[in-house]
Design an enzyme around this catalytic site. Sequence first.
Site: not given
Ligand code: DOR
Length: 437
Positions: A304, A300, A62-64, A230, A176
Amino acid sequence: MSRKTLIKNATVVLPDETIVTSVLLDGPRISAVDAARTTVVDETIDATGLHLLPGVIDDQVHFREPGLTHKEDLSTASRACAKGGVTTFLEMPNTKPETISVERLAQKLELASRKSIVNYGFYIGATPDNITELQAASRTPGIKIFIGSSTGDLLVDEQAALERIFAETTLPITAHCEDESTVRANAAALAGTENVRDHSRIRDERAAIVATRRAIDLAHRHQHRFHVLHVSTAAELPVLADHRNRITAEACPHHLFFNVDDYDRLGTRIQMNPSIKTAHDNQQLWRALLADTIQVIATDHAPHTLEEKDRPYPNSPSGLPAVENSLALLLNQVNLGNCSLQHVAHWMSDAPARVWGIVGKGRIAAGYDADFTVVDMKRRETITNAQAGSRAGWTPYDGKEVAGWPIGTIVRGRRVMWDGDIVTPAQGRPVRFSEAL
Ligand code: DOR
């Protein structure tokens, strides 16, 4: 005339053996393994004492970008990939806006063409009503369904919508798998909790197994290629083993190396969806990898900021950065005698290439792309927050000492990382997909 590179005296990790030899690259491709060391070339890389692995492919990150770039963007993330030995990533659609149309997919591909120093691909996200976009999409590994909600608003848990997606699309599907109604019922029963340990009670084993069974049932009835993301519990393994011919699956380092006993030390830093489970689950997931019931290791990577993560539970977001640590953690397992370098090359390169039908990747062989991860199996390092290349600036593995370390990342025949330094700017290209497994 294309540029020729000789990687000499490398210990090359092939599917069934490890040989000390030289590899000749012609531009972005491998032209010969076991090449003559006297070949005239533009660049020679001396890999004496180093292992050459096929470039690591992380099929879940997840590269935001767009929208959440205070946590990460394609530039910082792809640099973190290069530092960790990852040459290709496949990125998830829960950005802002979400990647749920052909147009947004094209926008992400365009952004990455300017910013990513490693190769890339992007999934398209399913919603209850974007089936025409899912049908029209190409240049993507496949469709991501959040059967249970996680970070962001993507969710498809209504049966009719799921039936339609599995029946009326042809791209491979991945999901998921945490059952939304189980999670909501558990959350209601534990309403008011501020104890992060309850995260594993809310997102419990039952939530995982119910959703995984449901998705596999859909894939089986509609004869659709399906990959379980996952996997977090031992309870999911028998159903995966029963459907081995059509279904593939993935495990993540945090579900292998952390369990509920680590909440005392790490608190919300290991708050993840699916949640981390027990030491028994750690052991069984590891066994499932060795037995090929689970084929892929991916991170995954879900960064944050520390400020966000340190909010008191449940206001803390789920997710942790890992893309630059996963390979080193696995090399450490090789040095501990728990698996081989062939296993690592299979789980982290060849298997994801085959699961997603990535053309020209996953092996060191003539004609394949010249994507490599160069590792020093003798190097001991301590993973620290200070080293973190991810914009998030921290790692749940802070303070962990490992033996085995990625010291070079070669993308399409060019070094992008050597000894921790990024050495060439943007080299990444979109990966191409053929029929998946
Ligand atoms: O813990 C998680 N965070 N699981 C996910 O599937 C999404 C990810 C996120 O994008 O923060």
